[in-house]
Design a protein around this motif. Structure first.
Motif, PDB file in Angstrom:
ATOM      1  N   ASP A 208       4.906  -1.203  -0.191  1.00 26.04           N
ATOM      2  CA  ASP A 208       4.657   0.030  -0.938  1.00 26.04           C
ATOM      3  C   ASP A 208       4.251  -0.249  -2.379  1.00 26.04           C
ATOM      4  O   ASP A 208       3.355   0.408  -2.923  1.00 26.04           O
ATOM      5  N   THR A 209       4.921  -1.219  -3.011  1.00 28.35           N
ATOM      6  CA  THR A 209       4.597  -1.564  -4.398  1.00 28.35           C
ATOM      7  C   THR A 209       3.185  -2.137  -4.494  1.00 28.35           C
ATOM      8  O   THR A 209       2.427  -1.804  -5.418  1.00 28.35           O
ATOM      9  N   ALA A 210       2.830  -2.983  -3.520  1.00 24.37           N
ATOM     10  CA  ALA A 210       1.490  -3.584  -3.527  1.00 24.37           C
ATOM     11  C   ALA A 210       0.411  -2.520  -3.343  1.00 24.37           C
ATOM     12  O   ALA A 210      -0.637  -2.555  -4.005  1.00 24.37           O
ATOM     13  N   ILE A 211       0.662  -1.542  -2.470  1.00 24.92           N
ATOM     14  CA  ILE A 211      -0.313  -0.464  -2.251  1.00 24.92           C
ATOM     15  C   ILE A 211      -0.438   0.397  -3.508  1.00 24.92           C
ATOM     16  O   ILE A 211      -1.542   0.787  -3.907  1.00 24.92           O
ATOM     17  N   ALA A 212       0.700   0.695  -4.151  1.00 26.03           N
ATOM     18  CA  ALA A 212       0.654   1.494  -5.381  1.00 26.03           C
ATOM     19  C   ALA A 212      -0.108   0.754  -6.477  1.00 26.03           C
ATOM     20  O   ALA A 212      -0.907   1.350  -7.221  1.00 26.03           O
ATOM     21  N   LEU A 213       0.100  -0.562  -6.586  1.00 26.65           N
ATOM     22  CA  LEU A 213      -0.619  -1.363  -7.580  1.00 26.65           C
ATOM     23  C   LEU A 213      -2.110  -1.398  -7.268  1.00 26.65           C
ATOM     24  O   LEU A 213      -2.957  -1.218  -8.164  1.00 26.65           O
ATOM     25  N   ALA A 214      -2.443  -1.604  -5.989  1.00 26.44           N
ATOM     26  CA  ALA A 214      -3.859  -1.643  -5.593  1.00 26.44           C
ATOM     27  C   ALA A 214      -4.540  -0.318  -5.890  1.00 26.44           C
ATOM     28  O   ALA A 214      -5.700  -0.280  -6.343  1.00 26.44           O
ATOM     29  N   ASP A 215      -3.824   0.780  -5.660  1.00 28.04           N
ATOM     30  CA  ASP A 215      -4.387   2.103  -5.932  1.00 28.04           C
ATOM     31  C   ASP A 215      -4.651   2.271  -7.430  1.00 28.04           C
ATOM     32  O   ASP A 215      -5.693   2.811  -7.833  1.00 28.04           O
ATOM     33  N   ASP A 216      -3.718   1.807  -8.259  1.00 26.38           N
ATOM     34  CA  ASP A 216      -3.907   1.884  -9.713  1.00 26.38           C
ATOM     35  C   ASP A 216      -5.098   1.047 -10.171  1.00 26.38           C
ATOM     36  O   ASP A 216      -5.866   1.444 -11.058  1.00 26.38           O
ATOM     37  N   LEU A 217      -5.239  -0.141  -9.580  1.00 26.18           N
ATOM     38  CA  LEU A 217      -6.317  -1.047  -9.986  1.00 26.18           C
ATOM     39  C   LEU A 217      -7.700  -0.527  -9.594  1.00 26.18           C
ATOM     40  O   LEU A 217      -8.712  -1.007 -10.117  1.00 26.18           O
ATOM     41  N   HIS A 218      -7.743   0.439  -8.677  1.00 25.76           N
ATOM     42  CA  HIS A 218      -9.016   1.032  -8.304  1.00 25.76           C
ATOM     43  C   HIS A 218      -9.352   2.262  -9.142  1.00 25.76           C
ATOM     44  O   HIS A 218     -10.373   2.919  -8.917  1.00 25.76           O
ATOM     45  N   GLN A 219      -8.477   2.570 -10.112  1.00 21.34           N
ATOM     46  CA  GLN A 219      -8.750   3.698 -11.011  1.00 21.34           C
ATOM     47  C   GLN A 219      -9.641   3.215 -12.165  1.00 21.34           C
ATOM     48  O   GLN A 219      -9.669   2.024 -12.486  1.00 21.34           O
ATOM     49  N   PRO A 220     -10.345   4.135 -12.829  1.00 19.54           N
ATOM     50  CA  PRO A 220     -11.195   3.734 -13.970  1.00 19.54           C
ATOM     51  C   PRO A 220     -10.347   3.169 -15.112  1.00 19.54           C
ATOM     52  O   PRO A 220      -9.241   3.646 -15.376  1.00 19.54           O
ATOM     53  N   GLY A 221     -10.836   2.146 -15.764  1.00 25.36           N
ATOM     54  CA  GLY A 221     -10.130   1.578 -16.901  1.00 25.36           C
ATOM     55  C   GLY A 221     -10.141   0.056 -16.865  1.00 25.36           C
ATOM     56  O   GLY A 221     -10.607  -0.566 -15.903  1.00 25.36           O
ATOM     57  N   ASP A 222      -9.624  -0.534 -17.927  1.00 29.96           N
ATOM     58  CA  ASP A 222      -9.539  -1.988 -18.012  1.00 29.96           C
ATOM     59  C   ASP A 222      -8.473  -2.490 -17.034  1.00 29.96           C
ATOM     60  O   ASP A 222      -7.328  -2.016 -17.032  1.00 29.96           O
ATOM     61  N   LEU A 223      -8.829  -3.475 -16.209  1.00 30.37           N
ATOM     62  CA  LEU A 223      -7.926  -3.952 -15.157  1.00 30.37           C
ATOM     63  C   LEU A 223      -6.642  -4.535 -15.725  1.00 30.37           C
ATOM     64  O   LEU A 223      -5.551  -4.313 -15.190  1.00 30.37           O
ATOM     65  N   VAL A 224      -6.755  -5.302 -16.817  1.00 30.23           N
ATOM     66  CA  VAL A 224      -5.561  -5.914 -17.417  1.00 30.23           C
ATOM     67  C   VAL A 224      -4.620  -4.831 -17.931  1.00 30.23           C
ATOM     68  O   VAL A 224      -3.397  -4.908 -17.728  1.00 30.23           O
TER      69      VAL A 224
END
Length: 568
Positions: A208-224
């Motif tokens: 679940d944590t990995a999916i939530a992180l992956a979802d955030d990383l696909h949002q607009p913005g700087d990845l770091v």
């Protein structure tokens, strides 16, 4: 969500803030794989649960009540010897793994200060609670002893050197993202596929944590920035319980992406969140473990009685053909002159059915008269059996209802309620009392008190959680003018309203309690009978919990578990 490394990070931060400088005042082991350490910190007592349960391993502050065993375990005594009065210096985590260390100082028998580490390894069936001497890293004791025949990598035995669990060659995500993060996200545009890849790169990420992180990383913005912001939220959590449309639940340190039809509840601390999530699940698991013998006995008795009932019903159905044997006997007697010894069958007119011919089987070893008598004897045997079989069917059905009610009580029981159920089965001769030879003059076992609730009108409501409590509550404790409630035609608790003229609201709330503590717990529109206690009677020789009553009224309720919790 699982209790993964990221959630452990948040929990460690919460416990370190709450418990540091606290003094250990009590140590108890209410269950085989769980220890409760009471810590006095900042003017409050905090019961700290250290669980090595194979299914629900965790560390948290809990408010769920528990009952201590009459005799403390060896592990409990060892913990008390070293930790009583000890001061918690800090609570730390090993990298982002599910290994928590509680660093303590205490005084030994000579009064000298010693440093100790209480290690909680949260690793499913390999979970453990281990007490270690900080100077030598020698194991003082562990809640689960693991020898070389179980684990060749390390021993978890008193006196052995403590070796950390095998480390994964993965990166701690709280140290920041890897340099190839942008490349990874670009190569895996699908959220679930990216989540699996992130689990292969970063330590301690549950699905679940990995999916939530992956979802955030696909949002607009700087990845770091997105990556760092995601893990920063574990330091300032919003404890969230997510309830899905199929009634399944999950917990997380802050809201994770969820379907639109799901609901969210928020708690003030992670420990409250886990109490909210585990309160029922962990209780059911403990009951299954501690009541395994009781469950086995009850299910065996149910199986045995259901098989017996089936055979009795078959015998009863055969008795319906008793008149056919009588008719054959009378026809053979009437036409006896036409029979000869050695015949195996004969066709004769049936004067009971318009003289239509009837084929009658004969024994070639019997005389004609003996063949006729054989049919009369079969008829008489079946007629005599009817009364006995009906009596046995009534008794067997009563036994099935009785054990069905005990099975329901075990399903609804808290671990502390199992003692009364065990006592009842021992008294009934269904379960052997292994202690009866130890003390010939031992005191009569005391039945525990029923559970108590308070209606919104302030009226006391008592609920019997098993048959012995039900009998004591209804027949000995309640006043004759009190109101008695029970679900209609199904196993359930006896409920008493300690008031002769309760309001409609109180009756409805008591009826909801009766429905909640019954086999109709998952049903809607449950019928509940209620009547004054003076109209409730126990027949002579009836099994525990069985009563009869007259003059009852019926109310229909749909269970609301939230109301039940509010009445506690």
């Amino acid at each position: 969500m699982s209790f993964d490394g990221a959630f452990t990070h948040a929990m460690v931060h919460e416990l370190d803030t709450t418990l540091s400088t606290g003094r250990i005042t009590k140590i108890n082991q209410p269950y085989d794989n769980e220890v409760v350490v009471t810590v006095r910190a900042n003017g409050h007592n905090y019961p700290l649960l250290l669980s090595a349960n194979p299914t629900y391993a965790r560390i948290q502050i809990t408010t769920i009540p528990y009952v201590n065993p009459p005799v403390p375990t060896n592990f409990t005594m060892m913990m008390r010897k070293y930790l009583s009065g000890g001061i918690i210096q800090s609570v730390t985590q090993m990298a982002n793994d599910r290994v928590v260390r509680i660093n303590l100082t205490s005084r030994n028998e000579l009064g000298d200060q010693q440093n100790l580490i209480l290690i909680i390894e949260i690793m499913a069936r390999h979970s453990n609670v281990i007490l270690v001497d900080a100077a030598s890293m020698k194991i003082l004791d562990a809640i689960k002893h693991v020898g070389s025949d179980q684990n060749r990598y390390r021993l978890l035995l008193p006196g052995a050197q403590y070796i950390e669990p095998p480390k994964q060659e993965l990166t701690d995500p709280f140290g920041g993202p890897l340099a190839n993060l942008a490349e990874t996200v670009a190569n895996y545009p699908n959220v679930e596929v990216l989540a699996k890849e992130l689990q292969h790169q970063y330590q301690g990420l549950g699905k679940d944590t990995a999916i939530a992180l992956a979802d955030d990383l696909h949002q607009p913005g700087d990845l770091v920035d997105l990556f760092n912001h995601f893990f920063t939220r574990f330091n300032d959590p919003q404890p969230t319980l997510t309830i899905y449309s199929n009634n399944k639940t999950s917990f997380s340190a802050f809201p994770y992406p969820a379907p639109e039809d799901s609901q969210r509840d928020e708690d003030s601390t992670l420990s409250e969140l886990l109490d909210h999530y585990y309160s029922d699940k962990a209780e059911r698991d403990r009951v299954q473990q501690q009541g395994s013998v009781l469950i086995h006995v009850v299910r065996n008795e149910l199986k045995k009685n259901r098989t017996k009932l089936k055979k009795l019903q078959q015998t009863l159905s055969q008795s319906d053909s008793a008149d056919e044997y009588r008719i054959r006997g009378e026809i053979l007697t009437t036409y006896l002159s036409q029979l000869n010894r050695g015949m195996t069958s004969i066709e004769l007119p049936n004067f009971y059915d318009e003289m239509k011919p009837i084929q009658i089987t004969l024994s070639n070893q019997l005389t004609p008269s003996q063949n006729a008598q054989k049919y009369f004897k079969k008829y008489q045997k079946l007629k005599n059996a009817v009364a006995y079989v009906n009596e046995q069917i009534t008794l067997t059905e009563a036994n099935i209802n009785y054990f069905d009610s005990i099975e329901s009580q075990i399903e609804l029981a808290a671990p502390k309620d199992l003692t009364d159920i065990r006592l009842e089965l021992e008294q009934g001769g269904y379960l052997r009392d292994h202690d009866h030879n130890k003390k010939k003059n031992k005191r009569k076992a005391k039945v525990s008190a029923p559970e108590t609730f308070t209606s919104t009108d302030g009226v006391k409501i008592s609920v019997g959680k098993n048959n012995l409590q039900n009998d004591k509550l209804t027949l000995h404790t309640a006043k004759k003018t009190d109101i008695w409630l029970h679900v209609q035609k199904m196993p359930g608790s006896h409920v008493i309203i300690h008031d002769s003229h309760p309001s409609d609201a109180t009756i409805k709330e008591a009826a909801e309690l009766a429905a909640y503590f019954s086999k109709g717990r998952q049903s809607s529109n449950v019928p509940v009978d209620y009547v004054q206690v003076k109209r409730v009677h126990k027949p002579n020789g009836a099994k525990p919990g069985f009563v009869i009553f007259t003059g009852q009224k019926t109310i229909y309720v749909t269970l609301d578990a939230e109301i039940v919790n509010q009445l506690k």
